[in-house]
Design an enzyme around this catalytic site. Structure first.
Site, PDB file in Angstrom:
ATOM      1  N   ASP A 192       0.859  -1.182   0.000  1.00 59.05           N
ATOM      2  CA  ASP A 192       0.000   0.000   0.000  1.00 59.05           C
ATOM      3  C   ASP A 192       0.901   1.239   0.000  1.00 59.05           C
ATOM      4  O   ASP A 192       1.698   1.421   0.918  1.00 59.05           O
ATOM      5  CB  ASP A 192      -0.869  -0.052   1.265  1.00 59.05           C
ATOM      6  CG  ASP A 192      -1.827   1.120   1.394  1.00 59.05           C
ATOM      7  OD1 ASP A 192      -1.646   2.139   0.701  1.00 59.05           O
ATOM      8  OD2 ASP A 192      -2.748   1.015   2.222  1.00 59.05           O
ATOM      9  N   ILE A 193       0.753   2.076  -0.999  1.00 56.64           N
ATOM     10  CA  ILE A 193       1.611   3.261  -1.151  1.00 56.64           C
ATOM     11  C   ILE A 193       1.515   4.196   0.066  1.00 56.64           C
ATOM     12  O   ILE A 193       2.497   4.843   0.426  1.00 56.64           O
ATOM     13  CB  ILE A 193       1.255   4.019  -2.468  1.00 56.64           C
ATOM     14  CG1 ILE A 193       2.292   5.096  -2.797  1.00 56.64           C
ATOM     15  CG2 ILE A 193      -0.125   4.658  -2.415  1.00 56.64           C
ATOM     16  CD1 ILE A 193       3.504   4.597  -3.475  1.00 56.64           C
TER      17      ILE A 193
ATOM     18  N   ASN B  74      -5.247  13.482 -10.625  1.00 62.67           N
ATOM     19  CA  ASN B  74      -5.844  13.939 -11.882  1.00 62.67           C
ATOM     20  C   ASN B  74      -5.518  15.423 -12.056  1.00 62.67           C
ATOM     21  O   ASN B  74      -4.986  16.047 -11.135  1.00 62.67           O
ATOM     22  CB  ASN B  74      -7.352  13.660 -11.921  1.00 62.67           C
ATOM     23  CG  ASN B  74      -8.081  14.310 -10.762  1.00 62.67           C
ATOM     24  OD1 ASN B  74      -7.936  15.516 -10.531  1.00 62.67           O
ATOM     25  ND2 ASN B  74      -8.838  13.525 -10.008  1.00 62.67           N
TER      26      ASN B  74
ATOM     27  N   GLY C  35      -9.119   5.599  -6.045  1.00 65.00           N
ATOM     28  CA  GLY C  35      -7.874   4.836  -6.148  1.00 65.00           C
ATOM     29  C   GLY C  35      -6.793   5.334  -5.211  1.00 65.00           C
ATOM     30  O   GLY C  35      -7.049   5.626  -4.037  1.00 65.00           O
ATOM     31  N   VAL C  36      -5.580   5.437  -5.726  1.00 64.17           N
ATOM     32  CA  VAL C  36      -4.430   5.890  -4.943  1.00 64.17           C
ATOM     33  C   VAL C  36      -4.696   7.282  -4.360  1.00 64.17           C
ATOM     34  O   VAL C  36      -4.386   7.552  -3.189  1.00 64.17           O
ATOM     35  CB  VAL C  36      -3.172   5.939  -5.848  1.00 64.17           C
ATOM     36  CG1 VAL C  36      -2.024   6.661  -5.174  1.00 64.17           C
ATOM     37  CG2 VAL C  36      -2.744   4.517  -6.227  1.00 64.17           C
ATOM     38  N   ASP C  37      -5.248   8.153  -5.173  1.00 63.78           N
ATOM     39  CA  ASP C  37      -5.514   9.535  -4.772  1.00 63.78           C
ATOM     40  C   ASP C  37      -6.410   9.581  -3.530  1.00 63.78           C
ATOM     41  O   ASP C  37      -6.087  10.251  -2.528  1.00 63.78           O
ATOM     42  CB  ASP C  37      -6.188  10.243  -5.961  1.00 63.78           C
ATOM     43  CG  ASP C  37      -6.033  11.746  -5.923  1.00 63.78           C
ATOM     44  OD1 ASP C  37      -5.636  12.293  -4.889  1.00 63.78           O
ATOM     45  OD2 ASP C  37      -6.325  12.379  -6.954  1.00 63.78           O
TER      46      ASP C  37
ATOM     47  N   SER D 238      -1.476   5.324 -13.859  1.00 63.19           N
ATOM     48  CA  SER D 238      -2.384   5.186 -15.024  1.00 63.19           C
ATOM     49  C   SER D 238      -3.006   3.798 -15.215  1.00 63.19           C
ATOM     50  O   SER D 238      -3.778   3.616 -16.156  1.00 63.19           O
ATOM     51  CB  SER D 238      -1.690   5.586 -16.346  1.00 63.19           C
ATOM     52  OG  SER D 238      -1.606   6.984 -16.455  1.00 63.19           O
TER      53      SER D 238
ATOM     54  N   GLY E  55      -5.048   2.067 -13.214  1.00 71.46           N
ATOM     55  CA  GLY E  55      -6.333   1.820 -12.553  1.00 71.46           C
ATOM     56  C   GLY E  55      -7.437   2.431 -13.391  1.00 71.46           C
ATOM     57  O   GLY E  55      -7.720   1.982 -14.507  1.00 71.46           O
TER      58      GLY E  55
ATOM     59  N   TYR F 105      -7.441   4.948 -15.164  1.00 70.01           N
ATOM     60  CA  TYR F 105      -7.005   5.486 -16.451  1.00 70.01           C
ATOM     61  C   TYR F 105      -6.733   4.423 -17.517  1.00 70.01           C
ATOM     62  O   TYR F 105      -6.456   4.746 -18.673  1.00 70.01           O
ATOM     63  CB  TYR F 105      -5.782   6.397 -16.273  1.00 70.01           C
ATOM     64  CG  TYR F 105      -6.131   7.781 -15.738  1.00 70.01           C
ATOM     65  CD1 TYR F 105      -7.439   8.102 -15.377  1.00 70.01           C
ATOM     66  CD2 TYR F 105      -5.161   8.766 -15.602  1.00 70.01           C
ATOM     67  CE1 TYR F 105      -7.770   9.359 -14.899  1.00 70.01           C
ATOM     68  CE2 TYR F 105      -5.483  10.034 -15.113  1.00 70.01           C
ATOM     69  CZ  TYR F 105      -6.785  10.326 -14.762  1.00 70.01           C
ATOM     70  OH  TYR F 105      -7.096  11.577 -14.298  1.00 70.01           O
TER      71      TYR F 105
END
Ligand code: ADP
Length: 178
Positions: free
Chosen positions: A17-18, A31, A39-41, A124, A126, A128
């Site tokens: 996990d980042i 974005n 997602g990550v964001d 990109s 996920g 994207y």
């Protein structure tokens, strides 16, 4: 986990996990609005708290392929580098170049801020829609080329979400170094 030396730096692949990384910076798959997403964001803003979004609001967005830096808020990482990878259409809309730019501009920002260690998610791949295998080759090649001539970055860690993503990156890295 896979770990290789590249000149004076280390490149690591881990499954994880980042948001939990202890590197100087973690990279966000943002974005262009920099105002949050899924997602990550979403995971970074929810783990890092409101300070990150507060700084993002002042930045006025970020074009695809570029990068911006904010505090890490409550994260272990001191900074978040927000970069915007391309939305994948058909592979003929400069996606590969834009994806490479997102990695490279994130690393340039890390160097300018004298950061020694950076963790990346798989940009990109996920929402994207970038095919993971193609994205992995571009991501790894761009990072390897950068650290070869930028030994000030001691560690780059790819944090892959799930075993399938991890295995895709592992295979791509084995191909790249052989
Ligand atoms: P993008 O919009 O750039 O495609 P996403 O956040 O939708 O970004 O997905 C990018 C990649 O990050 C995907 O492969 C997804 O599985 C992965 N991912 C999602 N959450 C996390 C997390 N907490 N840590 C690391 N990777 C994650």
């Amino acid at each position: 986990m896979m770990k290789i030396d590249i000149n004076k730096s280390v490149l690591e692949l881990v499954e994880g996990d980042i948001t939990r990384q202890d590197t100087d910076a973690i990279v966000n798959a943002a974005n262009t609005s920099l105002l949050g997403g899924g997602g990550v964001d979403g995971a970074i803003h929810s783990a890092g708290g409101p300070k990150i979004l507060e700084e993002c609001r002042k930045l006025g967005g970020c074009p695809t392929g570029e990068a911006r830096i904010t505090t890490g808020g409550n994260l272990k990482a001191r900074y978040v580098i927000h970069t915007v990878g391309p939305v994948y259409h058909d592979g003929k809309q400069h996606e590969a170049e834009l994806l490479a730019n997102a990695y490279k501009n994130s690393l340039i920002l890390a160097s300018h801020h004298k950061l020694r260690s950076v963790a990346f998610p798989s940009l990109s791949t996920g929402a994207y829609g970038y095919p993971m295998n193609e994205a992995a080759i571009i991501a790894l090649k761009t990072v390897v080329d950068y650290v070869k001539i930028h030994p000030e970055i001691h560690l780059v860690r790819f944090v892959l979400f799930g075993s399938k993503a991890y295995q895709t990156y592992e295979k791509a890295l084995q191909e790249l170094i052989k």
